[in-house]
Design a protein around this motif. Structure first.
Motif, PDB file in Angstrom:
ATOM      1  N   PRO A 251       0.796  -1.230   0.000  1.00  0.00           N
ATOM      2  CA  PRO A 251       0.000   0.000   0.000  1.00  0.00           C
ATOM      3  C   PRO A 251       0.831   1.284   0.000  1.00  0.00           C
ATOM      4  O   PRO A 251       0.313   2.343  -0.319  1.00  0.00           O
ATOM      5  N   TYR A 252       2.114   1.204   0.353  1.00  0.00           N
ATOM      6  CA  TYR A 252       2.952   2.412   0.289  1.00  0.00           C
ATOM      7  C   TYR A 252       3.225   2.824  -1.159  1.00  0.00           C
ATOM      8  O   TYR A 252       3.614   3.949  -1.428  1.00  0.00           O
ATOM      9  N   TYR A 253       3.068   1.877  -2.055  1.00  0.00           N
ATOM     10  CA  TYR A 253       3.459   2.101  -3.448  1.00  0.00           C
ATOM     11  C   TYR A 253       2.272   2.694  -4.207  1.00  0.00           C
ATOM     12  O   TYR A 253       1.535   2.002  -4.882  1.00  0.00           O
ATOM     13  N   THR A 254       2.110   3.999  -4.054  1.00  0.00           N
ATOM     14  CA  THR A 254       0.969   4.685  -4.675  1.00  0.00           C
ATOM     15  C   THR A 254       1.196   4.828  -6.181  1.00  0.00           C
ATOM     16  O   THR A 254       2.311   4.642  -6.665  1.00  0.00           O
ATOM     17  N   GLU A 255       0.159   5.230  -6.880  1.00  0.00           N
ATOM     18  CA  GLU A 255       0.296   5.409  -8.337  1.00  0.00           C
ATOM     19  C   GLU A 255       1.360   6.442  -8.664  1.00  0.00           C
ATOM     20  O   GLU A 255       2.116   6.305  -9.616  1.00  0.00           O
ATOM     21  N   GLU A 256       1.379   7.502  -7.868  1.00  0.00           N
ATOM     22  CA  GLU A 256       2.349   8.575  -8.088  1.00  0.00           C
ATOM     23  C   GLU A 256       3.789   8.045  -7.922  1.00  0.00           C
ATOM     24  O   GLU A 256       4.668   8.347  -8.730  1.00  0.00           O
ATOM     25  N   ILE A 257       3.995   7.252  -6.884  1.00  0.00           N
ATOM     26  CA  ILE A 257       5.342   6.709  -6.658  1.00  0.00           C
ATOM     27  C   ILE A 257       5.698   5.718  -7.765  1.00  0.00           C
ATOM     28  O   ILE A 257       6.829   5.695  -8.247  1.00  0.00           O
ATOM     29  N   ALA A 258       4.717   4.931  -8.202  1.00  0.00           N
ATOM     30  CA  ALA A 258       4.976   3.971  -9.283  1.00  0.00           C
ATOM     31  C   ALA A 258       5.448   4.703 -10.546  1.00  0.00           C
ATOM     32  O   ALA A 258       6.377   4.263 -11.234  1.00  0.00           O
ATOM     33  N   LYS A 259       4.821   5.841 -10.814  1.00  0.00           N
ATOM     34  CA  LYS A 259       5.167   6.609 -12.022  1.00  0.00           C
ATOM     35  C   LYS A 259       6.592   7.156 -11.890  1.00  0.00           C
ATOM     36  O   LYS A 259       7.396   7.092 -12.825  1.00  0.00           O
ATOM     37  N   GLU A 260       6.890   7.680 -10.698  1.00  0.00           N
ATOM     38  CA  GLU A 260       8.220   8.225 -10.456  1.00  0.00           C
ATOM     39  C   GLU A 260       9.288   7.125 -10.592  1.00  0.00           C
ATOM     40  O   GLU A 260      10.335   7.348 -11.191  1.00  0.00           O
ATOM     41  N   CYS A 261       8.987   5.946 -10.065  1.00  0.00           N
ATOM     42  CA  CYS A 261       9.949   4.828 -10.151  1.00  0.00           C
ATOM     43  C   CYS A 261      10.157   4.425 -11.607  1.00  0.00           C
ATOM     44  O   CYS A 261      11.283   4.129 -12.029  1.00  0.00           O
ATOM     45  N   MET A 262       9.088   4.382 -12.365  1.00  0.00           N
ATOM     46  CA  MET A 262       9.192   4.004 -13.786  1.00  0.00           C
ATOM     47  C   MET A 262      10.130   4.972 -14.517  1.00  0.00           C
ATOM     48  O   MET A 262      11.022   4.546 -15.246  1.00  0.00           O
ATOM     49  N   GLU A 263       9.921   6.278 -14.254  1.00  0.00           N
ATOM     50  CA  GLU A 263      10.696   7.292 -14.990  1.00  0.00           C
ATOM     51  C   GLU A 263      12.136   7.421 -14.502  1.00  0.00           C
ATOM     52  O   GLU A 263      13.045   7.619 -15.299  1.00  0.00           O
ATOM     53  N   LYS A 264      12.317   7.312 -13.183  1.00  0.00           N
ATOM     54  CA  LYS A 264      13.656   7.609 -12.651  1.00  0.00           C
ATOM     55  C   LYS A 264      14.486   6.363 -12.372  1.00  0.00           C
ATOM     56  O   LYS A 264      15.691   6.462 -12.193  1.00  0.00           O
ATOM     57  N   ILE A 265      13.826   5.202 -12.284  1.00  0.00           N
ATOM     58  CA  ILE A 265      14.582   4.004 -11.898  1.00  0.00           C
ATOM     59  C   ILE A 265      14.454   2.858 -12.921  1.00  0.00           C
ATOM     60  O   ILE A 265      15.448   2.377 -13.453  1.00  0.00           O
TER      61      ILE A 265
END
Ligand code: AMP
Ligand code: GLY
Length: 452
Positions: free
Chosen positions: A237-251
């Motif tokens: 549940p910590y992995y919100t949509e916003e964080i998922a998007k950031e991870c996709m782009e930056k990691i």
């Protein structure tokens, strides 16, 4: 298709159950496998997972169409290269790409070169220089990591100078992990919730799987020694949509592209161990394979054909697939031998399982069991992963713990608090970026947790 799976733990059992669901699968073999894998109908062999020549020979004898290599050691040793040289279709990265897990120095330097967020670090081969650096930094906890594979034990979080110096000396001078610790990484201590994201990639396309949360410590409330993992929940549940998007782009995409740029295209399952720090998500570790026990909660949520995915990765056609995930949640509680991860007994009879090594309410993934005279005996530290899915995380956890109560053996040990931190995250506003309200609305509307 005839498929050979290399490995013999809960992760391999979960992979095999998913492969068996495919219409394309004619037969699944496994080496070395375990009691539960054999009882599920996958013929097992006693060729070790690190015996490259033996596995190639076995694949030839069985005339298989595909070999999926699941554990880290054979991947890092180049088993996939050897199988491909003999013309086999494979699942798993080649040696040149598996180094992303095989050498922490390689992965840290890769992240530095390509600006992928990770903890600040320095590399050392001499104990005196490492100790001088620790004294100069004088910042604790300090994180000390062996460069190479160390059975998941190569990370020491030193609370003070004394512990740090001891760890450095043990690794470099006493070669505690053999050649794996002649080089070490000392890195900054990060804080924040941890998230595991496994991904499918063929080097052109990156498809993150549903997120998960591991519970690494042996005892409740995250106490005791680090283990291979005492339980998992998915999604995290910590992995919100916003964080998922950031991870996709930056990691995620930058890592795939970095490996391509280095001439080390990664094909297989690339595992991102992330920490959601106050300064954004950072990579704690890469693994070149499916995680264990993450796979036991991720694959039951997969609503697509795993054989098709493996084929698409091999043919670099992952972009042609639309990989689907089920709604709801999945929870896995690991039942271990008392004493694990240190000393424990083997060969103890397990009660409560049916002839297939299963129970009614759950899927039981066998990690360390042996079949002997139609009885299941313990045969390792982590023995079973009792797994259940549900509309909500709470529902999945209740089912999994109901299952656990039906199984028993002498000195069995399991954590009673798997999933509690994930459940609390929704209650006490621990979630990043204030996404709690959105998530609660979403749950109310859909009866499921938000996920990527
Ligand atoms: P690993 O064996 O590489 O999975 O690492 C074991 C655990 O050590 C991770 O799951 C983290 O909880 C912790 N860890 C590793 N690196 C760091 C770091 N830089 N800061 C804080 N904790 C860390
Ligand atoms: N569960 C962590 C790992 O597979 O490395």
């Amino acid at each position: 298709m005839k498929i050979l799976v290399v490995g013999g733990g809960g992760r391999e059992h979960a992979i095999i159950m998913k492969l068996m669901q495919s219409e394309k699968t004619e037969k699944v073999y496994c080496t070395p496998g375990n009691g539960g894998i054999a009882a599920a109908g996958a013929e097992c062999f006693d060729v070790s997972a690190t015996d490259i020549e033996g596995v190639v020979k076995l694949a030839k004898e069985l005339k298989v169409d595909m070999v999926a290599v699941a554990p880290d050691d054979p991947l890092v040793l180049g088993m996939v290269d050897a199988l491909q040289a003999e013309g086999f279709m494979t699942f798993g990265p080649k040696k040149c790409a598996a180094i992303i897990e095989g050498s922490k120095v390689f992965s840290k330097n890769l992240m530095k070169k390509y600006n992928i967020p990770t903890a600040f670090y320095e590399v050392f081969t001499e104990a005196d220089k490492a100790i001088a650096y620790l004294k100069e930094q004088n910042s604790y906890p300090a994180v000390i990591k062996a460069d190479g594979l160390a059975l998941g034990k190569g990370v020491i979080i030193a609370q003070n100078e004394e512990e740090a110096i001891q760890a450095v000396r043990e690794m470099i001078e006493d070669k505690k992990f053999g050649e794996s610790s002649t080089r070490i990484v000392i890195e900054e201590f990060l804080t924040g919730p941890e998230v595991s994201v496994l991904s499918f990639t063929d080097g052109k396309t990156m498809v993150p799987m549903i997120s998960s949360m591991d519970h690494k410590r042996a005892y409740d409330n995250d106490e005791g020694l680090n283990t291979g993992g005492m339980g998992t929940v998915s999604p995290n549940p910590y992995y919100t949509e916003e964080i998922a998007k950031e991870c996709m782009e930056k990691i995620f995409i930058p890592t795939m592209e970095a490996m391509n740029a280095e001439g080390r295209t990664f094909e297989g399952c690339l595992y991102f161990g992330l920490m959601l720090t106050p300064k954004g998500p950072k990579v704690i570790e890469y693994n070149c394979r499916f995680g264990d026990p993450e796979t036991q909660v991720v694959l039951p949520m997969l609503d697509s054909d795993l054989v098709e995915i493996f084929e698409a990765i091999y043919n670099h056609e992952l972009d042609k697939l639309d990989i689907k995930w089920k709604s709801g949640s999945c929870a896995c509680v690991v039942m271990a031998s008392g004493g694990y991860p240190e000393k424990y007994d083997k060969g103890i009879e397990i009660s409560g399982l049916d002839a297939k090594g299963q129970i009614e309410c759950c899927e039981v993934y066998h990690a360390g069991t042996k079949l002997s005279d139609s009885k299941f005996l313990t045969n390792g530290g982590r023995v079973l992963g009792v797994t259940a899915t549900g509309l909500t995380l709470n529902g999945a956890l209740e089912k999994a713990y109901d299952g656990v109560k039906k199984i028993d053996w002498d000195k069995v040990h399991y954590r009673k608090d798997i999933g509690q931190r994930a459940l609390k995250a929704l209650d006490n506003d621990e979630l990043h970026l204030g996404y709690k309200d959105d998530m609660e609305d979403y749950i109310e509307e859909n009866g499921v947790y938000l996920r990527q």
